[in-house]
Scaffold this motif. Structure first.
Motif, PDB file in Angstrom:
ATOM      1  N   MET A 155       9.240   2.779  -0.101  1.00 23.23           N
ATOM      2  CA  MET A 155       9.496   3.233  -1.484  1.00 23.23           C
ATOM      3  C   MET A 155       8.190   3.382  -2.247  1.00 23.23           C
ATOM      4  O   MET A 155       7.958   4.389  -2.925  1.00 23.23           O
ATOM      5  CB  MET A 155      10.376   2.201  -2.198  1.00 23.23           C
ATOM      6  N   PHE A 156       7.320   2.376  -2.127  1.00 22.17           N
ATOM      7  CA  PHE A 156       6.062   2.433  -2.880  1.00 22.17           C
ATOM      8  C   PHE A 156       5.123   3.486  -2.286  1.00 22.17           C
ATOM      9  O   PHE A 156       4.371   4.115  -3.034  1.00 22.17           O
ATOM     10  CB  PHE A 156       5.413   1.043  -2.951  1.00 22.17           C
ATOM     11  N   PHE A 159       6.361   6.713  -3.680  1.00 26.21           N
ATOM     12  CA  PHE A 159       5.977   6.798  -5.094  1.00 26.21           C
ATOM     13  C   PHE A 159       4.484   7.120  -5.234  1.00 26.21           C
ATOM     14  O   PHE A 159       4.082   7.936  -6.071  1.00 26.21           O
ATOM     15  CB  PHE A 159       6.315   5.473  -5.796  1.00 26.21           C
ATOM     16  N   TYR A 160       3.689   6.506  -4.370  1.00 24.32           N
ATOM     17  CA  TYR A 160       2.241   6.751  -4.385  1.00 24.32           C
ATOM     18  C   TYR A 160       1.958   8.220  -4.071  1.00 24.32           C
ATOM     19  O   TYR A 160       1.158   8.878  -4.749  1.00 24.32           O
ATOM     20  CB  TYR A 160       1.566   5.839  -3.356  1.00 24.32           C
TER      21      TYR A 160
ATOM     22  N   PRO B  33      -1.699   5.100  -9.721  1.00 30.64           N
ATOM     23  CA  PRO B  33      -1.706   5.204  -8.251  1.00 30.64           C
ATOM     24  C   PRO B  33      -2.549   4.114  -7.590  1.00 30.64           C
ATOM     25  O   PRO B  33      -2.194   3.623  -6.517  1.00 30.64           O
ATOM     26  CB  PRO B  33      -2.316   6.585  -8.002  1.00 30.64           C
ATOM     27  N   ILE B  36      -0.487   0.963  -7.083  1.00 29.93           N
ATOM     28  CA  ILE B  36       0.773   1.024  -6.327  1.00 29.93           C
ATOM     29  C   ILE B  36       0.755   0.142  -5.067  1.00 29.93           C
ATOM     30  O   ILE B  36       1.718  -0.593  -4.822  1.00 29.93           O
ATOM     31  CB  ILE B  36       1.161   2.488  -6.009  1.00 29.93           C
ATOM     32  N   PRO B  37      -0.326   0.139  -4.254  1.00 30.11           N
ATOM     33  CA  PRO B  37      -0.315  -0.765  -3.087  1.00 30.11           C
ATOM     34  C   PRO B  37      -0.161  -2.228  -3.492  1.00 30.11           C
ATOM     35  O   PRO B  37       0.592  -2.991  -2.862  1.00 30.11           O
ATOM     36  CB  PRO B  37      -1.680  -0.522  -2.443  1.00 30.11           C
ATOM     37  N   GLY B  40       3.438  -2.815  -4.449  1.00 31.47           N
ATOM     38  CA  GLY B  40       4.292  -2.902  -3.263  1.00 31.47           C
ATOM     39  C   GLY B  40       4.196  -4.271  -2.610  1.00 31.47           C
ATOM     40  O   GLY B  40       5.204  -4.876  -2.221  1.00 31.47           O
ATOM     41  N   VAL B  83      13.110  -3.334  -7.859  1.00 34.38           N
ATOM     42  CA  VAL B  83      13.254  -2.901  -6.461  1.00 34.38           C
ATOM     43  C   VAL B  83      13.593  -4.102  -5.565  1.00 34.38           C
ATOM     44  O   VAL B  83      14.499  -4.038  -4.729  1.00 34.38           O
ATOM     45  CB  VAL B  83      11.954  -2.203  -5.977  1.00 34.38           C
TER      46      VAL B  83
END
Lengths: 167, 199
Positions: A155-156, A159-160, B33, B36-37, B40, B83
Motif C-alpha cells: 500500500m505504501f 502511494f509512494y 514522498p 512514505i518509507p 510504512g 491502515v
C-alpha cells in the motif's frame, strides 16, 4: 367463661386472617439442590491469545425474547459462564469486558439435546474460541502477520509511486 | 483498546468515521514522498505491536505504539494508524470495520496531539529529551484510554467506571510504552537524527 371463649375466638380469627393475607415480611426457608451438569450450557470466553475474559458482564437471551435477558451475570476467573436453558431454540450469550471488547456466542438447543455451541460475532483482539474449531477458517496467526506486513508495504509503495508520478 | 463491533451506537460510529476520514485525508496530504518509507515501517510496527499481549492481573492488554508513531510523523500518523487498524480488523478481527473510524480517532488523535506537545522538547538537552519521550509514549496511551472511555460513555456506559477500568488496565502499558518511546528516541538521536526532524 363467655369472655374467654370470645377471646379464643378472636385470637383464632386474627391468626386465620393473617394466614390468608399477604406476607411481605415473612421469611422464606432456603435450601439447595445440586443440578445435573449435563443439562447446563458452559461457555468459555477468551481473548485471541487464549487469555480468559475474566469477570466480564454476560447477558443470555432466550429464543423467545431478544430484548430482555433470560439471565445475567459475570464470567468467573477462568472466563467461564454456565446457564440452564429452559427451551429449545437458538440462545445468544454475549460477554462484555467493559473496556470495548464484546464476544457473542450462539448455542443451538435441540429438544432434549444441547446441540452445538459456536461463536458468532467474535470481536476485537479476541477472536479465537478456545475449544471450538473456528480457527480452521482463518489464516494461521503467523501467515496473517506476514500477509498484513506485506499488504502495508504494498500500500505504501503504491502511494509512494503515485506521489512520485505526480511530482 | 480497540472497540468491537456491536458496542457503540450509530451516531458515535458515524461521527468517528467522519472525523477519521477527514483526519486521514489531512494526514495523506501532509505525507511527503520522502516520509512514505518511514510511514510504512511505522505502520507495520503498529500493526504487529497490537498482537503483543501483556497479561496484567485479571486483564490482558496489548502494546499500542501510537506515541512514537505520532512523535515521528505528526498528522501523517493518522493514515498510518488507519491502515494498520484496517488490517487488524480484517485479519485478526481486532476492533471491526464499523468501528474502524472510532478506533482510528482513539489511537491517532493522541498521536497527533502528543506530536505537537512533545516534539519541541526533542531539541533540548538529553535529560529533557528522554523525559519528553517517556511522557509522549505514556500520555498517548492515557489519552487513547480516555477517548475510548468517552466513546463508550456516549453509548451509555458510566464514564467514571469505564475510564477507571481502561486507564487502570493500561497503566503498565503506559509505563512500557514510555520506556519504548524513550529508547526509540535515544536510538534515533544517535544513529539517524534526521528521522526526528529536529531542524
Amino acid at each position: 367463661m363467655k369472655s374467654m371463649i370470645w377471646s379464643v375466638f378472636l385470637i383464632f380469627s386474627l391468626l386465620f386472617l393473617l394466614a390468608l393475607g399477604p406476607h411481605p415480611a415473612a421469611a422464606h426457608g432456603t435450601g439447595h439442590r445440586i443440578l445435573n451438569p449435563e443439562s447446563a450450557i458452559a461457555v468459555e470466553f477468551v481473548y485471541s491469545d487464549n487469555e480468559p475474559i475474566r469477570y466480564a458482564e454476560v447477558l443470555v437471551f432466550s429464543p423467545e425474547n431478544d430484548e430482555i435477558e433470560y439471565q445475567n451475570g459475570r464470567t468467573d476467573m477462568n472466563g467461564r459462564f454456565v446457564f440452564y436453558p429452559n427451551a429449545p431454540g437458538q440462545w445468544r450469550i454475549q460477554a462484555n469486558d467493559g473496556t470495548g471488547h464484546l464476544v457473542k456466542a450462539v448455542v443451538d438447543i435441540e429438544k432434549g439435546n444441547h446441540g452445538d455451541t459456536r461463536l458468532d460475532g467474535i470481536a476485537d483482539d479476541h477472536s479465537e474460541a478456545h475449544g471450538h474449531d473456528h480457527s480452521h477458517d482463518r489464516l494461521p496467526r503467523l501467515w496473517a502477520i506476514i500477509l498484513g506486513i506485506s499488504l502495508i508495504a504494498n500500500m505504501f509503495l503504491a502511494f509512494y509511486l503515485s506521489k512520485a508520478r505526480k511530482k | 483498546m480497540h472497540i468491537s463491533e456491536g458496542i457503540l451506537s450509530a451516531p458515535v460510529l458515524t461521527g468517528g468515521a467522519i472525523f477519521a476520514v477527514a483526519a486521514t485525508a489531512a494526514g495523506l496530504r501532509k505525507l511527503s514522498p520522502e516520509k512514505i518509507p518511514q510511514a510504512g515501517l511505522l505502520s507495520a510496527a503498529f500493526f504487529v505491536a497490537s498482537l503483543v499481549h501483556v497479561p496484567i492481573g485479571p486483564v490482558s492488554v496489548h502494546m499500542v505504539l501510537n506515541g512514537i508513531v505520532g512523535l515521528l510523523l505528526g498528522w501523517a500518523a493518522v493514515p498510518v494508524i488507519a491502515v494498520a487498524l484496517l488490517l487488524q480488523a480484517v485479519l485478526f478481527q481486532f476492533g471491526g470495520i464499523t468501528s474502524l473510524g472510532v478506533n482510528t480517532i482513539i489511537m491517532a488523535a493522541p498521536a497527533v496531539l502528543c506530536h505537537y506537545i512533545f516534539k519541541p522538547f526533542l531539541s533540548k538537552n538529553h535529560t529533557i529529551v528522554m523525559a519528553a519521550a517517556f511522557a509522549c509514549g505514556a500520555a498517548a496511551v492515557f489519552l487513547s484510554a480516555l477517548i475510548a472511555a468517552a466513546a463508550l460513555v456516549l453509548t451509555g456506559e458510566a464514564f467514571r467506571e469505564v475510564s477507571a477500568a481502561l486507564v487502570g488496565a493500561h497503566f503498565f502499558v503506559m509505563i512500557i510504552e514510555g520506556i519504548i518511546t524513550m529508547f526509540c528516541v535515544a536510538f534515533l538521536k544517535k544513529v539517524q537524527p534526521s528521522m526526528l526532524n529536529l531542524g
